[in-house]
Design a protein around this motif. Structure first.
Motif, PDB file in Angstrom:
ATOM      1  N   LEU A 111       0.925  -1.255   0.126  1.00 37.47           N
ATOM      2  CA  LEU A 111       0.001   0.079  -0.178  1.00 37.47           C
ATOM      3  C   LEU A 111       0.800   1.292  -0.088  1.00 37.47           C
ATOM      4  O   LEU A 111       0.414   2.431   0.077  1.00 37.47           O
ATOM      5  N   GLY A 112       2.104   1.304   0.027  1.00 35.64           N
ATOM      6  CA  GLY A 112       3.058   2.376  -0.429  1.00 35.64           C
ATOM      7  C   GLY A 112       3.519   2.932   0.762  1.00 35.64           C
ATOM      8  O   GLY A 112       3.738   4.153   0.900  1.00 35.64           O
ATOM      9  N   GLU A 113       3.398   2.533   2.148  1.00 40.11           N
ATOM     10  CA  GLU A 113       3.732   3.199   3.099  1.00 40.11           C
ATOM     11  C   GLU A 113       5.087   3.496   3.312  1.00 40.11           C
ATOM     12  O   GLU A 113       5.411   4.640   4.065  1.00 40.11           O
ATOM     13  N   ASP A 114       6.147   2.696   2.367  1.00 36.75           N
ATOM     14  CA  ASP A 114       7.524   3.071   2.270  1.00 36.75           C
ATOM     15  C   ASP A 114       7.637   4.180   1.271  1.00 36.75           C
ATOM     16  O   ASP A 114       8.982   4.641   1.397  1.00 36.75           O
ATOM     17  N   ASP A 115       6.527   4.441   0.587  1.00 34.15           N
ATOM     18  CA  ASP A 115       7.061   5.572  -0.332  1.00 34.15           C
ATOM     19  C   ASP A 115       7.140   6.903   0.275  1.00 34.15           C
ATOM     20  O   ASP A 115       6.178   7.569   0.854  1.00 34.15           O
ATOM     21  N   ASP A 116       8.194   7.402  -0.108  1.00 29.74           N
ATOM     22  CA  ASP A 116       8.562   8.926   0.545  1.00 29.74           C
ATOM     23  C   ASP A 116       8.541   9.894  -0.434  1.00 29.74           C
ATOM     24  O   ASP A 116       9.419   9.903  -1.514  1.00 29.74           O
ATOM     25  N   ALA A 117       7.327  10.574  -0.421  1.00 31.86           N
ATOM     26  CA  ALA A 117       7.464  11.787  -1.419  1.00 31.86           C
ATOM     27  C   ALA A 117       8.020  13.214  -1.028  1.00 31.86           C
ATOM     28  O   ALA A 117       7.646  14.304  -1.447  1.00 31.86           O
ATOM     29  N   ALA A 118       8.856  12.983   0.028  1.00 31.11           N
ATOM     30  CA  ALA A 118       9.200  14.296   0.680  1.00 31.11           C
ATOM     31  C   ALA A 118      10.088  14.961  -0.444  1.00 31.11           C
ATOM     32  O   ALA A 118      10.798  14.458  -1.012  1.00 31.11           O
ATOM     33  N   GLY A 119       9.741  16.440  -0.479  1.00 30.54           N
ATOM     34  CA  GLY A 119      10.720  17.163  -1.246  1.00 30.54           C
ATOM     35  C   GLY A 119       9.869  16.998  -2.670  1.00 30.54           C
ATOM     36  O   GLY A 119      10.533  17.819  -3.595  1.00 30.54           O
ATOM     37  N   PHE A 120       8.974  16.435  -3.025  1.00 33.28           N
ATOM     38  CA  PHE A 120       8.447  16.484  -4.377  1.00 33.28           C
ATOM     39  C   PHE A 120       7.405  17.735  -4.711  1.00 33.28           C
ATOM     40  O   PHE A 120       6.611  17.922  -3.656  1.00 33.28           O
ATOM     41  N   THR A 121       7.847  18.201  -5.768  1.00 37.88           N
ATOM     42  CA  THR A 121       6.995  19.570  -5.997  1.00 37.88           C
ATOM     43  C   THR A 121       6.556  19.103  -7.311  1.00 37.88           C
ATOM     44  O   THR A 121       7.212  19.003  -8.526  1.00 37.88           O
ATOM     45  N   TYR A 122       5.360  18.850  -7.467  1.00 37.00           N
ATOM     46  CA  TYR A 122       4.557  18.719  -9.111  1.00 37.00           C
ATOM     47  C   TYR A 122       4.579  19.829  -9.828  1.00 37.00           C
ATOM     48  O   TYR A 122       4.458  20.999  -9.339  1.00 37.00           O
ATOM     49  N   PRO A 123       4.678  19.508 -10.988  1.00 38.91           N
ATOM     50  CA  PRO A 123       4.770  20.497 -12.069  1.00 38.91           C
ATOM     51  C   PRO A 123       3.429  21.492 -12.021  1.00 38.91           C
ATOM     52  O   PRO A 123       2.191  20.991 -11.835  1.00 38.91           O
ATOM     53  N   ALA A 124       3.383  22.595 -12.292  1.00 41.84           N
ATOM     54  CA  ALA A 124       2.380  23.565 -12.006  1.00 41.84           C
ATOM     55  C   ALA A 124       0.953  22.964 -12.857  1.00 41.84           C
ATOM     56  O   ALA A 124      -0.018  23.295 -12.585  1.00 41.84           O
ATOM     57  N   ALA A 168       7.483  -3.882  -8.745  1.00 40.01           N
ATOM     58  CA  ALA A 168       7.953  -4.861  -7.573  1.00 40.01           C
ATOM     59  C   ALA A 168       8.772  -4.166  -6.247  1.00 40.01           C
ATOM     60  O   ALA A 168       8.858  -4.634  -5.330  1.00 40.01           O
ATOM     61  N   PHE A 169       9.616  -2.951  -6.887  1.00 38.89           N
ATOM     62  CA  PHE A 169      10.407  -2.277  -6.049  1.00 38.89           C
ATOM     63  C   PHE A 169       9.705  -0.988  -5.501  1.00 38.89           C
ATOM     64  O   PHE A 169      10.537  -0.333  -4.576  1.00 38.89           O
ATOM     65  N   GLY A 170       8.640  -0.463  -5.889  1.00 37.76           N
ATOM     66  CA  GLY A 170       8.057   0.984  -5.516  1.00 37.76           C
ATOM     67  C   GLY A 170       8.847   2.069  -5.925  1.00 37.76           C
ATOM     68  O   GLY A 170       8.988   2.829  -5.189  1.00 37.76           O
ATOM     69  N   ASP A 171       9.623   1.745  -7.016  1.00 34.85           N
ATOM     70  CA  ASP A 171      10.559   2.924  -7.563  1.00 34.85           C
ATOM     71  C   ASP A 171       9.804   4.144  -8.292  1.00 34.85           C
ATOM     72  O   ASP A 171       9.221   3.982  -9.340  1.00 34.85           O
ATOM     73  N   ALA A 172       9.892   5.300  -7.312  1.00 40.81           N
ATOM     74  CA  ALA A 172       9.153   6.390  -7.858  1.00 40.81           C
ATOM     75  C   ALA A 172      10.037   7.169  -8.767  1.00 40.81           C
ATOM     76  O   ALA A 172       9.496   8.004  -9.240  1.00 40.81           O
ATOM     77  N   ASP A 173      11.135   6.758  -9.389  1.00 38.12           N
ATOM     78  CA  ASP A 173      11.858   7.443 -10.371  1.00 38.12           C
ATOM     79  C   ASP A 173      12.233   6.650 -11.692  1.00 38.12           C
ATOM     80  O   ASP A 173      12.887   7.107 -12.472  1.00 38.12           O
ATOM     81  N   ALA A 174      11.647   5.199 -11.623  1.00 30.78           N
ATOM     82  CA  ALA A 174      11.895   4.610 -12.836  1.00 30.78           C
ATOM     83  C   ALA A 174      11.150   4.913 -14.135  1.00 30.78           C
ATOM     84  O   ALA A 174       9.817   5.192 -13.908  1.00 30.78           O
ATOM     85  N   HIS A 179       8.978   8.993 -12.073  1.00 31.90           N
ATOM     86  CA  HIS A 179       7.646   8.151 -12.317  1.00 31.90           C
ATOM     87  C   HIS A 179       6.589   8.675 -11.768  1.00 31.90           C
ATOM     88  O   HIS A 179       5.368   8.381 -12.173  1.00 31.90           O
ATOM     89  N   ARG A 180       6.569   9.298 -10.568  1.00 36.01           N
ATOM     90  CA  ARG A 180       5.351   9.872  -9.919  1.00 36.01           C
ATOM     91  C   ARG A 180       4.982  10.866 -10.622  1.00 36.01           C
ATOM     92  O   ARG A 180       3.704  11.090 -10.713  1.00 36.01           O
TER      93      ARG A 180
END
Length: 311
Positions: A91-104, A238-244, A282-283
Motif C-alpha cells: 500500500l505504499g507506506e514506504d513511499d517517501d514523497a518528501a521534497g516532491f513538487t509537482y509541475p504546475a 516490484a520495487f516501488g521505484d518512484a523514479d523509474a 515516475h511519480r
C-alpha cells in the motif's frame, strides 16, 4: 496495523492505518494488466481483489478502502501470513514523497491523487513476465496473452475470489510451457525465450527486490531480452521505484511532452523534461497518466495490430 484470524477457512485480516492520505485504487491501479487480468479484479462495489505467489505459497487478497487513510485487507491461502507482512509495502507506506513538487500544470491531478502511493509488491517475476509480453506490441495483444496463459497454466485463487481469478504459474510452470502454447497465446519466439530464461533464473531475479535501485535493475537487465523499458516496468511495481522511467515506450514521450511542454517529443526530450523532478520522475508520469487526456493529437495512422498467432 492490527491482525485477526478466525477458522482455518476464514481470512487473515490486516487493518492498515496510515498517517498520510491513502487511495487504494490509485495506488494499486498500475498492478493490473488489462481490464480482464485474472490476477487483479475490481468488483462493482469498489473492492480490489488480487492474487500473488509468494515463497510460502499462493494468496488471495481482498483490499477495501476503509477510510481516507486506511484499508482493510483479507487474505486467504498458504501465503497469507507472508503477504500480511507485506501489506504496508504493498500500500505504499514506504513511499517517501518528501521534497516532491509537482509541475504546475499537474496541480489539479496532484490534488485529486493526494493519496496515490508507489506500491511495492516485492515479487519480481510477477511483474517481469507481463512486462516481457508488452515489449514492442500493442497493450491489447499483450493483455490477451497474459490472460490466456494465466487461465491455462495458473492455479485457482484461494478463498472466495471472484470467478475466473488465477494465481500466476510457478517459475517451473512458466519454463515448461510448450512452444505451441506460447504461439497460441500470441507470444513470438523471442519474447517466449526471454520469459523462459527469466523463469529459469527466478531465484536470482527475485533477490533483486532486496537490492538498491541501480543494482536491482542491472540484475534484471543482465538477462538477454530484458532492457531498460522492461526493468523500469518491474521497478515501478516490484520495487516501488518512484523514479523509474519507461524509456522506449511508444506513447509515453508524446504524453509527457504534450503535458509538460505542449509539444511532441522523443525519449531524450522526455528525460530532459522530467529531469528537474528526479527522484520522482515516475511519480510525475503517474500523475500525467491519471490525468486522463495526456496524449498529443494523432497525426498518422494507428499502429497495425500484429497477431503472432497467425504466423
Amino acid at each position: 496495523m492490527q491482525r485477526t484470524a478466525g477458522r482455518f477457512d476464514a481470512p487473515l485480516t490486516v487493518r492498515h492505518e496510515s498517517a498520510r492520505p491513502l487511495d487504494v485504487a490509485l495506488t494499486l491501479g498500475q498492478l493490473g494488466h488489462g481490464p480482464f487480468d485474472p490476477a487483479v479484479r475490481r468488483t462493482p462495489d469498489g473492492v480490489l481483489w488480487r492474487t500473488s505467489l509468494l515463497a510460502t505459497g499462493p494468496v488471495t487478497q481482498r483490499i477495501v478502502q476503509a477510510g481516507p487513510r486506511s484499508a482493510v485487507v483479507d487474505l486467504w491461502g498458504e501465503g497469507a501470513r507472508e503477504a500480511a507482512d507485506g501489506v504496508a509495502a504493498l500500500l505504499g507506506e514506504d513511499d517517501d514523497a518528501a521534497g516532491f513538487t509537482y509541475p504546475a500544470v499537474l496541480r489539479d491531478a496532484a490534488l485529486r491523487a493526494a493519496g496515490m502511493r508507489m506500491p511495492r509488491t516485492g515479487r519480481v517475476l510477477e511483474s517481469l513476465v507481463p512486462a516481457i509480453f508488452e515489449q514492442r506490441v500493442q497493450s491489447v495483444t499483450a493483455h490477451r496473452a497474459w490472460r490466456w496463459l494465466l487461465t491455462r497454466y495458473g492455479s485457482p485463487a484461494p478463498g472466495p475470489a471472484p470467478d475466473g481469478m488465477r494465481v500466476v504459474p510457478t517459475p517451473q510452470q512458466w519454463a515448461a510451457i510448450p512452444s505451441w502454447d506460447w504461439h497460441r497465446a500470441g507470444i513470438d519466439a523471442g519474447r517466449a525465450r526471454t520469459a523462459v530464461a527469466c523463469a529459469r533464473l527466478a531465484g536470482r531475479l527475485e533477490e533483486a527486490a532486496l537490492l538498491a535501485g541501480p543494482a536491482a535493475r542491472a540484475r534484471l537487465e543482465a538477462v538477454r531480452g530484458v532492457g531498460v523499458w522492461t526493468s523500469a516496468e518491474v521497478a515501478q511495481r516490484a520495487f516501488g521505484d518512484a523514479d523509474a522511467v519507461s524509456v522506449g515506450d511508444f506513447n509515453l514521450p508524446g504524453a509527457v511532452g504534450w503535458t509538460l511542454a505542449g509539444e511532441r517529443t522523443d525519449d531524450a526530450g522526455m528525460l530532459a523534461l522530467l529531469a528537474p523532478y528526479a527522484p520522482h520522475r515516475h511519480r510525475v508520469v503517474r500523475l500525467i497518466t491519471t490525468r486522463g487526456h495526456a496524449s498529443a493529437p494523432r497525426r498518422g495512422p494507428r499502429t497495425r495490430l500484429v497477431d503472432h498467432r497467425r504466423y
